[in-house]
Enzyme design. Structure first.
Site, PDB file in Angstrom:
ATOM      1  N   CYS A  17       0.679  -1.397   0.191  1.00 38.86           N
ATOM      2  CA  CYS A  17      -0.076   0.314   0.092  1.00 38.86           C
ATOM      3  C   CYS A  17       0.815   1.448  -0.084  1.00 38.86           C
ATOM      4  O   CYS A  17       2.001   1.248   0.907  1.00 38.86           O
ATOM      5  CB  CYS A  17      -0.936  -0.511   0.905  1.00 38.86           C
ATOM      6  SG  CYS A  17      -1.683   1.989   1.400  1.00 38.86           S
TER       7      CYS A  17
ATOM      8  N   CYS B  91       0.233   3.664   3.255  1.00 37.25           N
ATOM      9  CA  CYS B  91       1.392   2.397   4.471  1.00 37.25           C
ATOM     10  C   CYS B  91       2.584   2.857   4.194  1.00 37.25           C
ATOM     11  O   CYS B  91       3.398   3.175   5.123  1.00 37.25           O
ATOM     12  CB  CYS B  91       0.699   0.738   4.454  1.00 37.25           C
ATOM     13  SG  CYS B  91      -0.966   0.797   4.969  1.00 37.25           S
TER      14      CYS B  91
ATOM     15  N   ASP C 164      -0.087  16.519  -1.783  1.00 34.99           N
ATOM     16  CA  ASP C 164       0.032  16.020  -2.773  1.00 34.99           C
ATOM     17  C   ASP C 164       0.968  15.848  -3.834  1.00 34.99           C
ATOM     18  O   ASP C 164       1.340  17.347  -4.128  1.00 34.99           O
ATOM     19  CB  ASP C 164      -1.452  16.291  -3.352  1.00 34.99           C
ATOM     20  CG  ASP C 164      -2.288  15.196  -4.289  1.00 34.99           C
ATOM     21  OD1 ASP C 164      -2.741  14.501  -4.118  1.00 34.99           O
ATOM     22  OD2 ASP C 164      -1.448  15.333  -5.715  1.00 34.99           O
TER      23      ASP C 164
ATOM     24  N   THR D  63      -7.707   5.757  -6.822  1.00 41.65           N
ATOM     25  CA  THR D  63      -6.411   5.903  -7.180  1.00 41.65           C
ATOM     26  C   THR D  63      -5.870   4.903  -5.846  1.00 41.65           C
ATOM     27  O   THR D  63      -5.039   3.896  -6.696  1.00 41.65           O
ATOM     28  CB  THR D  63      -5.504   6.814  -8.354  1.00 41.65           C
ATOM     29  OG1 THR D  63      -5.309   7.656  -7.045  1.00 41.65           O
ATOM     30  CG2 THR D  63      -6.935   7.075  -9.056  1.00 41.65           C
TER      31      THR D  63
ATOM     32  N   HIS E 103      -6.331   3.347   0.681  1.00 40.03           N
ATOM     33  CA  HIS E 103      -5.986   3.519   1.932  1.00 40.03           C
ATOM     34  C   HIS E 103      -6.898   5.068   2.076  1.00 40.03           C
ATOM     35  O   HIS E 103      -6.233   6.456   1.167  1.00 40.03           O
ATOM     36  CB  HIS E 103      -3.897   3.616   1.814  1.00 40.03           C
ATOM     37  CG  HIS E 103      -4.286   4.447   3.462  1.00 40.03           C
ATOM     38  ND1 HIS E 103      -3.011   3.547   4.253  1.00 40.03           N
ATOM     39  CD2 HIS E 103      -4.590   4.894   3.824  1.00 40.03           C
ATOM     40  CE1 HIS E 103      -2.645   3.931   5.125  1.00 40.03           C
ATOM     41  NE2 HIS E 103      -3.697   4.757   5.131  1.00 40.03           N
TER      42      HIS E 103
ATOM     43  N   HIS F  82      -8.220   8.415   2.000  1.00 38.41           N
ATOM     44  CA  HIS F  82      -7.148   9.863   2.047  1.00 38.41           C
ATOM     45  C   HIS F  82      -8.638  10.667   1.826  1.00 38.41           C
ATOM     46  O   HIS F  82      -9.410  10.596   1.294  1.00 38.41           O
ATOM     47  CB  HIS F  82      -6.519   9.784   1.794  1.00 38.41           C
ATOM     48  CG  HIS F  82      -6.141   9.292   0.158  1.00 38.41           C
ATOM     49  ND1 HIS F  82      -6.844   7.843  -0.674  1.00 38.41           N
ATOM     50  CD2 HIS F  82      -7.199  10.697  -0.888  1.00 38.41           C
ATOM     51  CE1 HIS F  82      -6.748   7.468  -1.880  1.00 38.41           C
ATOM     52  NE2 HIS F  82      -6.921   9.573  -1.778  1.00 38.41           N
TER      53      HIS F  82
HETATM   54  P1  5GP Z   1      -7.212   9.657  -5.386  1.00 37.16           P
HETATM   55  O1  5GP Z   1      -7.213   9.690  -6.744  1.00 37.16           O
HETATM   56  O2  5GP Z   1      -7.084   7.791  -5.123  1.00 37.16           O
HETATM   57  O3  5GP Z   1      -9.076  10.620  -4.854  1.00 37.16           O
HETATM   58  O4  5GP Z   1      -5.647  10.212  -4.823  1.00 37.16           O
HETATM   59  C1  5GP Z   1      -5.052  10.350  -4.925  1.00 37.16           C
HETATM   60  C2  5GP Z   1      -4.211  10.715  -4.518  1.00 37.16           C
HETATM   61  O5  5GP Z   1      -2.685  10.453  -4.342  1.00 37.16           O
HETATM   62  C3  5GP Z   1      -3.864  12.103  -5.760  1.00 37.16           C
HETATM   63  O6  5GP Z   1      -4.019  13.064  -5.315  1.00 37.16           O
HETATM   64  C4  5GP Z   1      -2.255  11.907  -6.165  1.00 37.16           C
HETATM   65  O7  5GP Z   1      -1.851  13.049  -6.959  1.00 37.16           O
HETATM   66  C5  5GP Z   1      -1.470  11.103  -4.613  1.00 37.16           C
HETATM   67  N1  5GP Z   1      -0.699  10.457  -4.988  1.00 37.16           N
HETATM   68  C6  5GP Z   1      -0.153   9.883  -5.742  1.00 37.16           C
HETATM   69  N2  5GP Z   1       1.091   8.758  -5.205  1.00 37.16           N
HETATM   70  C7  5GP Z   1       1.550   9.500  -4.221  1.00 37.16           C
HETATM   71  C8  5GP Z   1       3.252  10.121  -3.904  1.00 37.16           C
HETATM   72  O8  5GP Z   1       3.871   9.608  -4.295  1.00 37.16           O
HETATM   73  N3  5GP Z   1       3.163  10.726  -3.373  1.00 37.16           N
HETATM   74  C9  5GP Z   1       2.214  11.811  -2.392  1.00 37.16           C
HETATM   75  N4  5GP Z   1       2.089  12.951  -1.819  1.00 37.16           N
HETATM   76  N5  5GP Z   1       0.798  11.615  -3.240  1.00 37.16           N
HETATM   77  C10 5GP Z   1       0.404  10.369  -4.189  1.00 37.16           C
HETATM   78 ZN    ZN Z   2      -2.159   1.125   3.542  1.00 34.83          ZN
END
Ligand code: 5GP
Ligand code: ZN
Length: 112
Positions: free
Chosen positions: A3, A6, A29, A93, A96, A98
């Site tokens: 993850c 994690c 982000d 995406t 976990h 958030h």
């Molecule tokens: P989701 O698309 O799941 O709602 O949001 C996941 C977020 O995690 C995205 O906005 C993406 O830019 C961010 N993200 C993905 N990988 C990383 C990473 O390695 N580090 C950080 N700080 N953010 C990440």
């Molecule tokens: Zn996790």
């Protein structure tokens, strides 16, 4: 468990930390969608909002306290938005839990 968040909690993957305590981590982000785009996560793995229940919801309340504290301290006086994408059709995406805390521009509604 493989993850990404994690691994950010454990420090295996670095992050730009904004806030940290025993149960919550907030970090910038990596691909910001607004001038301020912070992710708030529970340190303990919860897959998504669909997995919140009586036994793990205290940290979710705490995340919202932290979000409000960050908003006050950073002076998001023009407003801010908190979003959690849950599941594939909502665009989650990283599996976990958030919360995206975004500020610094106007936001349309309803979100696309
Ligand atoms: P989701 O698309 O799941 O709602 O949001 C996941 C977020 O995690 C995205 O906005 C993406 O830019 C961010 N993200 C993905 N990988 C990383 C990473 O390695 N580090 C950080 N700080 N953010 C990440
Ligand atoms: Zn996790």
């Amino acid at each position: 468990m493989d993850c990404l968040f994690c691994k950010i909690v454990s420090g295996e993957i670095p992050s730009a930390k904004v806030y940290e305590d025993d149960t919550v981590l907030a970090f910038n982000d990596i691909n910001p969608e607004a001038p301020v785009h912070i992710l708030l996560i529970p340190k303990a793995h919860i897959t998504s909002m669909a997995d919140i229940n009586e036994s793990n919801s205290a940290v979710v309340a705490h995340i919202f306290e932290v979000a409000a504290k960050i908003a006050r301290e950073k002076g998001f006086d023009d407003g801010f938005r908190v979003v959690s994408n849950c599941g594939d059709s909502a665009g989650q995406t990283v599996k976990h839990l958030h919360f995206h805390l975004m500020a610094g521009r106007d936001f349309g509604w309803p979100a696309g």
